[in-house]
Motif scaffolding. Structure first.
Motif, PDB file in Angstrom:
ATOM      1  N   PHE A 421       0.824  -1.208   0.000  1.00 32.80           N
ATOM      2  CA  PHE A 421       0.000   0.000   0.000  1.00 32.80           C
ATOM      3  C   PHE A 421       0.863   1.266   0.000  1.00 32.80           C
ATOM      4  CE2 PHE A 421      -3.019   3.131   1.573  1.00 32.80           C
ATOM      5  CZ  PHE A 421      -4.209   2.746   0.975  1.00 32.80           C
ATOM      6  N   VAL A 422       1.977   1.261   0.756  1.00 32.89           N
ATOM      7  CA  VAL A 422       2.748   2.502   0.927  1.00 32.89           C
ATOM      8  C   VAL A 422       3.948   2.611  -0.014  1.00 32.89           C
ATOM      9  CG1 VAL A 422       2.062   2.601   3.345  1.00 32.89           C
ATOM     10  CG2 VAL A 422       4.287   1.613   2.766  1.00 32.89           C
ATOM     11  N   THR A 423       4.362   1.521  -0.648  1.00 34.48           N
ATOM     12  CA  THR A 423       5.551   1.557  -1.510  1.00 34.48           C
ATOM     13  C   THR A 423       5.469   2.612  -2.619  1.00 34.48           C
ATOM     14  OG1 THR A 423       6.219  -0.718  -1.054  1.00 34.48           O
ATOM     15  CG2 THR A 423       6.943   0.206  -3.148  1.00 34.48           C
ATOM     16  N   PRO A 424       4.301   2.826  -3.277  1.00 37.24           N
ATOM     17  CA  PRO A 424       4.257   3.850  -4.344  1.00 37.24           C
ATOM     18  C   PRO A 424       4.542   5.271  -3.876  1.00 37.24           C
ATOM     19  CG  PRO A 424       2.426   2.318  -4.586  1.00 37.24           C
ATOM     20  CD  PRO A 424       3.059   2.024  -3.262  1.00 37.24           C
ATOM     21  N   PHE A 425       4.553   5.519  -2.554  1.00 37.51           N
ATOM     22  CA  PHE A 425       4.937   6.848  -2.074  1.00 37.51           C
ATOM     23  C   PHE A 425       6.429   7.104  -2.276  1.00 37.51           C
ATOM     24  CE2 PHE A 425       1.010   6.962   0.640  1.00 37.51           C
ATOM     25  CZ  PHE A 425       0.546   8.189   0.201  1.00 37.51           C
ATOM     26  N   MET A 426       7.219   6.041  -2.348  1.00 41.85           N
ATOM     27  CA  MET A 426       8.655   6.217  -2.572  1.00 41.85           C
ATOM     28  C   MET A 426       8.864   6.798  -3.974  1.00 41.85           C
ATOM     29  SD  MET A 426       9.956   5.250   0.261  1.00 41.85           S
ATOM     30  CE  MET A 426      11.701   5.099  -0.113  1.00 41.85           C
ATOM     31  N   SER A 427       9.683   7.827  -4.063  1.00 46.44           N
ATOM     32  CA  SER A 427       9.865   8.513  -5.341  1.00 46.44           C
ATOM     33  C   SER A 427      10.657   7.648  -6.313  1.00 46.44           C
ATOM     34  CB  SER A 427      10.591   9.847  -5.123  1.00 46.44           C
ATOM     35  OG  SER A 427       9.754  10.741  -4.446  1.00 46.44           O
ATOM     36  N   CYS A 428       9.985   7.164  -7.350  1.00 48.88           N
ATOM     37  CA  CYS A 428      10.607   6.281  -8.329  1.00 48.88           C
ATOM     38  C   CYS A 428      11.311   7.096  -9.409  1.00 48.88           C
ATOM     39  CB  CYS A 428       9.562   5.374  -8.966  1.00 48.88           C
ATOM     40  SG  CYS A 428       8.329   6.274  -9.920  1.00 48.88           S
ATOM     41  N   SER A 429      12.033   6.405 -10.274  1.00 50.45           N
ATOM     42  CA  SER A 429      12.785   7.084 -11.331  1.00 50.45           C
ATOM     43  C   SER A 429      11.865   7.822 -12.303  1.00 50.45           C
ATOM     44  CB  SER A 429      13.645   6.079 -12.100  1.00 50.45           C
ATOM     45  OG  SER A 429      12.847   5.040 -12.645  1.00 50.45           O
ATOM     46  N   ALA A 430      10.590   7.417 -12.416  1.00 49.63           N
ATOM     47  CA  ALA A 430       9.647   8.102 -13.310  1.00 49.63           C
ATOM     48  C   ALA A 430       9.298   9.492 -12.789  1.00 49.63           C
ATOM     49  CB  ALA A 430       8.375   7.267 -13.472  1.00 49.63           C
ATOM     50  N   ARG A 431       9.418   9.695 -11.461  1.00 53.75           N
ATOM     51  CA  ARG A 431       9.150  11.030 -10.911  1.00 53.75           C
ATOM     52  C   ARG A 431      10.340  11.966 -11.111  1.00 53.75           C
ATOM     53  NH1 ARG A 431       6.523   7.959  -6.399  1.00 53.75           N
ATOM     54  NH2 ARG A 431       4.381   8.669  -6.126  1.00 53.75           N
ATOM     55  N   LEU A 432      11.514  11.396 -11.304  1.00 52.93           N
ATOM     56  CA  LEU A 432      12.725  12.213 -11.410  1.00 52.93           C
ATOM     57  C   LEU A 432      12.628  13.292 -12.489  1.00 52.93           C
ATOM     58  CD1 LEU A 432      15.574  12.694 -10.335  1.00 52.93           C
ATOM     59  CD2 LEU A 432      16.406  10.964 -11.944  1.00 52.93           C
ATOM     60  N   PRO A 433      12.119  12.987 -13.716  1.00 56.05           N
ATOM     61  CA  PRO A 433      11.992  14.047 -14.729  1.00 56.05           C
ATOM     62  C   PRO A 433      11.089  15.194 -14.281  1.00 56.05           C
ATOM     63  CG  PRO A 433      11.762  11.882 -15.747  1.00 56.05           C
ATOM     64  CD  PRO A 433      11.748  11.667 -14.270  1.00 56.05           C
ATOM     65  N   VAL A 434      10.006  14.862 -13.580  1.00 60.18           N
ATOM     66  CA  VAL A 434       9.080  15.897 -13.116  1.00 60.18           C
ATOM     67  C   VAL A 434       9.765  16.759 -12.056  1.00 60.18           C
ATOM     68  CG1 VAL A 434       6.794  16.358 -12.140  1.00 60.18           C
ATOM     69  CG2 VAL A 434       7.158  14.329 -13.565  1.00 60.18           C
ATOM     70  N   TYR A 435      10.407  16.088 -11.086  1.00 59.13           N
ATOM     71  CA  TYR A 435      11.088  16.819 -10.023  1.00 59.13           C
ATOM     72  C   TYR A 435      12.144  17.772 -10.578  1.00 59.13           C
ATOM     73  CZ  TYR A 435       9.204  13.546  -6.493  1.00 59.13           C
ATOM     74  OH  TYR A 435       8.399  12.810  -5.677  1.00 59.13           O
ATOM     75  N   THR A 436      13.007  17.245 -11.435  1.00 61.34           N
ATOM     76  CA  THR A 436      14.164  18.035 -11.860  1.00 61.34           C
ATOM     77  C   THR A 436      13.765  19.258 -12.683  1.00 61.34           C
ATOM     78  OG1 THR A 436      14.473  16.501 -13.715  1.00 61.34           O
ATOM     79  CG2 THR A 436      15.813  16.132 -11.766  1.00 61.34           C
ATOM     80  N   ILE A 437      12.767  19.107 -13.549  1.00 60.35           N
ATOM     81  CA  ILE A 437      12.402  20.260 -14.384  1.00 60.35           C
ATOM     82  C   ILE A 437      11.669  21.312 -13.555  1.00 60.35           C
ATOM     83  CG2 ILE A 437      10.123  19.495 -15.244  1.00 60.35           C
ATOM     84  CD1 ILE A 437      11.209  20.452 -18.054  1.00 60.35           C
ATOM     85  N   LEU A 438      10.846  20.881 -12.584  1.00 59.25           N
ATOM     86  CA  LEU A 438      10.138  21.849 -11.741  1.00 59.25           C
ATOM     87  C   LEU A 438      11.091  22.521 -10.758  1.00 59.25           C
ATOM     88  CD1 LEU A 438       6.794  19.931 -11.060  1.00 59.25           C
ATOM     89  CD2 LEU A 438       7.120  21.938 -12.504  1.00 59.25           C
ATOM     90  N   ILE A 439      12.018  21.760 -10.194  1.00 54.34           N
ATOM     91  CA  ILE A 439      13.003  22.341  -9.273  1.00 54.34           C
ATOM     92  C   ILE A 439      13.871  23.358 -10.008  1.00 54.34           C
ATOM     93  CG2 ILE A 439      15.109  21.800  -7.977  1.00 54.34           C
ATOM     94  CD1 ILE A 439      13.726  19.227  -7.056  1.00 54.34           C
ATOM     95  N   ALA A 440      14.249  23.028 -11.261  1.00 56.13           N
ATOM     96  CA  ALA A 440      15.056  23.966 -12.053  1.00 56.13           C
ATOM     97  C   ALA A 440      14.304  25.260 -12.325  1.00 56.13           C
ATOM     98  CB  ALA A 440      15.466  23.308 -13.367  1.00 56.13           C
ATOM     99  N   LEU A 441      12.963  25.204 -12.361  1.00 59.34           N
ATOM    100  CA  LEU A 441      12.152  26.394 -12.631  1.00 59.34           C
ATOM    101  C   LEU A 441      11.970  27.274 -11.398  1.00 59.34           C
ATOM    102  CD1 LEU A 441       9.304  24.955 -14.898  1.00 59.34           C
ATOM    103  CD2 LEU A 441      11.111  26.521 -15.597  1.00 59.34           C
TER     104      LEU A 441
END
Length: 705
Positions: A421-441
């Motif tokens: 139930f809780v494992t999908p909360f861990m930030s997977c590699s698919a979230r990395l593109p979203v994180y990096t582009i938003l953090i850069a902005l």
């Protein structure tokens, strides 16, 4: 083996050990699929000509990690192997072992061997073993285990003829010395079970005491008898099972010492003890782990910036060049505004994915990752998780799908369910593109304390936020499900060794390739559909776009580029995609999002990383003025209501939090459905994570706007 003219041979092995490939090679087209008696689980059977005179029936049993079942599929294994009256009970068993995960796979083999059925051990994936620096002596292994051992490569069919030859010669076992002697722990209880049920093998009688309450092949009356025997002799199944696991791994280690050689450079034992004292220390251990996380996330930003900028610019220029060369038309627009920006939006993140997995590979190769599992076990227990939950949670940083499958090693169902139930909360590699582009902005590229990068700290914060959400959700589920029974983490800390850089390089290549190809399929499909929806609309609004803009603005004050951008923006807003985005805008506007972001959120339910590709496609069509890169288009997007940039700190942070918590991966929901055998938990999981994401994003935006 019985004197049957057509002996039965069962194939048994861990999931993904190559069992199905071996079955296909042995049976060819001579196979059929049905259901095991009484259950809706696929049963594959077929026939194999072992030699000129012997034809055997091959039964492909469900994959399992242990003879102790965690699912209906796995229960079938003991129901068949432990019951001689079962019509599918085999005359011999082939245990297929993934030789590259030798130690873990041998646990199941030792359990099958103690059932006293003739066994052949198939060492599969030997080609991978050679690449990892292992050397397995099949002859010594056969001597230690007292069974025939055949090296194979099931995918290519290597070793199949030798396996057939060995199977044709296998004879019934005599009384072999068990690897785990259950009589040492519950001999009187075993004797009474053997007398009552006419059983010859000690381990079968012992397993009946362990599993009688869940064994479907035992009548209710027999279950009562077994329950009375367990009470009479004070049979403590959990305590004995823990002792069994320890004894089996001790025996496996003895076998490995003789038959398996690792061509690694090891640190001396005294250094191993000193490093373990540091890495597993109750204070310094956590500090070192946090420092390593700092290093990883700093590197992801610092080292990947230049190659990412080159990739981004290359795709932008390719799109412009093709638009200038190809004839104007729908296909050219599809290619330059849909496909190329969409794929470019995922290829750009190859450098970051490669760096992330390079670090993970080094941590695994050196033996440090096992120390992290050991260290985090102490924290996990306080939140209702099993010690073995650490492995799926850490694996979730790569991908939630194999991480959820890895929960099969957790025996307690409630603890396993909480972990799933809780494992999908861990930030997977698919979230990395979203994180990096938003953090850069939204986060400035500034140093902190002279050595750290603010963007790298922000990225690490997102990963820690996901971990915090996972353990807090686990604690809540612990209270709701009221778990009392606990399982135990039994593991051996490997010695430290120098990483094989060839393996690290292969991991970087394979993970990056998988990420691009798997995501690319979804990206390409969604980019095409999205381009169509964003390029066409109802009525004549698309054709009347220029007239509408001419009526709204003083055209004489606009340059050709500005006029073209406004026409493109008008078309996008009145397209099918724009209409759909406008429809959901009231629900997401309190979070700081507009209809364009809404479209990206909806499309990224297929896979999180689609968000970036969608934004690239949307802004390619929308005519945003900038230097042509994805990041530039998003940075120059203006909120028409405020005149400020769309991606302010509040809106960007809100979007980061939403993607940290939202269940936006259809594949993960599918695997949860498969692992829990129903839609109840996937629906609850999706609803809960979406609610947490929405409310958290709402709170963040309202506080920071």
């Amino acid at each position: 083996m019985s004197q049957s003219s057509t002996p039965k041979i069962a194939l048994v092995g861990n999931p993904n050990s190559g069992k199905s490939s071996l079955f296909n090679h042995l049976t060819g087209l001579n196979q059929k699929i049905g259901n095991f008696p009484g259950v809706t689980v696929d049963k594959k059977t077929g026939f194999c000509q072992l030699n000129k005179t012997t034809r055997a029936e091959i039964i492909d049993l469900p994959g399992t990690y242990s003879i102790y079942p965690n699912s209906t599929d796995e229960k079938i294994v003991f129901d068949i192997l432990g019951n001689r009256s079962n019509p599918l009970h085999p005359d011999m068993v082939v245990v297929i072992v993934d030789a590259s995960n030798f130690k873990r796979n041998l646990l199941l083999f030792t359990q099958i061997r103690d059932l006293n059925i003739p066994v052949v051990l198939a060492l599969n994936m030997m080609d991978i073993v050679e690449k990892t620096g292992l050397s397995i002596d099949a002859k010594k292994l056969a001597e230690r285990l007292q069974v025939p051992v055949v090296p194979t490569r099931a995918r290519k069919g290597t070793g199949i003829d030798k396996l057939k030859e060995v199977l044709a010669q296998v004879k019934p076992n005599g009384q072999v010395k068990p690897i785990f002697d259950a009589r040492n722990h519950c001999g009187d209880a075993i004797d009474e079970v053997k007398r009552n049920f006419n059983i010859e093998e000690d381990y079968v009688a012992y397993q009946m005491l362990q599993q009688y309450s869940i064994n479907d092949s035992i009548s209710d009356r027999d279950k009562l008898v077994l329950g009375e025997i367990a009470i009479k002799y004070d049979f403590k199944k959990d305590d004995i099972r823990r002792k069994e696991t320890l004894e089996r791994y001790a025996a496996i280690n003895h076998v490995i010492d003789a038959a398996v050689k690792e061509n690694f450079a090891y640190l001396p034992k005294e250094w191993t003890k000193k490093l373990d004292g540091l890495f597993t220390h109750k204070i310094w251990g956590y500090a070192i782990f946090l420092f390593i996380l700092f290093l990883i996330f700093q590197s992801i930003f610092a080292w990947a910036t230049v190659p990412m900028d080159i990739i981004d610019l290359t795709f932008s220029e390719l799109s412009v060049a093709l638009k200038n060369v190809l004839p104007a038309g729908a296909l050219t627009n599809l290619l330059t505004e849909g496909i190329i920006p969409g794929i470019g939006g995922i290829v750009i993140f190859i450098p970051q994915i490669a760096i992330l997995f390079a670090f993970i590979s080094v941590l695994e190769e050196t033996g440090y990752m096992s120390r992290v599992v050991f260290l985090m076990d102490k924290i996990m227990r306080k939140f209702g998780l099993n010690g073995k939950s650490v492995v799926p949670l850490i694996s979730g940083v790569a991908c939630a799908i194999p991480a959820i499958m890895a929960t099969r090693t957790i025996e307690n169902w409630k603890e396993r369910l909480i972990t799933i139930f809780v494992t999908p909360f861990m930030s997977c590699s698919a979230r990395l593109p979203v994180y990096t582009i938003l953090i850069a902005l939204i986060i400035p590229d500034e140093p902190v304390l002279g050595i750290l990068n603010l963007q790298g700290l922000a990225l690490m914060g997102m990963y820690l936020l996901g971990f915090l959400a996972a353990i807090l959700s686990a604690a809540a589920m612990k209270l709701i499900l009221k778990t009392k029974e606990r399982s135990f983490l039994v593991m051996e800390l490997p010695t430290y060794k120098v990483p094989r850089w060839k393996n690290v390089g292969m991991t970087m290549f394979e993970k990056s390739k998988t990420f691009v190809l798997e995501a690319g399929k979804i990206i390409l499909a969604i980019s095409v559909v999205l381009w169509v929806l964003a390029s066409y609309g109802p009525g004549d609004e698309m054709e009347m776009a220029e007239q509408r803009i001419t009526a709204q603005y003083d055209v004489s004050q606009l340059s050709d580029v500005e006029f073209g951008n406004k026409v493109d923006a008008y078309k996008l807003e009145h397209s099918y995609a724009g209409i759909f985005g406008k429809a959901i805008e009231p629900a997401i506007e309190p979070l700081g999002y507009d209809w364009k972001i809404g479209i990206a959120i909806i499309t990224s339910f297929a896979a999180r990383e689609v968000f970036v590709g969608t934004m690239a496609t949307i802004y390619s069509i929308g005519g945003v003025e900038d230097e042509g890169t994805i990041k530039g288009r998003m940075r120059n997007e203006i909120n028409p209501k405020t005149g400020e940039p769309r991606y302010t700190f509040a809106a960007g942070f809100s979007l980061l939090v939403f993607y940290a918590f939202a269940m936006q991966c259809m594949s993960t929901l599918a695997i949860v459905y498969r692992e829990t055998k129903g839609w109840k938990w996937p629906i609850l999981q999706f609803t809960y994570m979406t609610a947490v994401a929405y409310l958290s994003a709402l709170l963040v935006f309202q506080v920071f706007k």
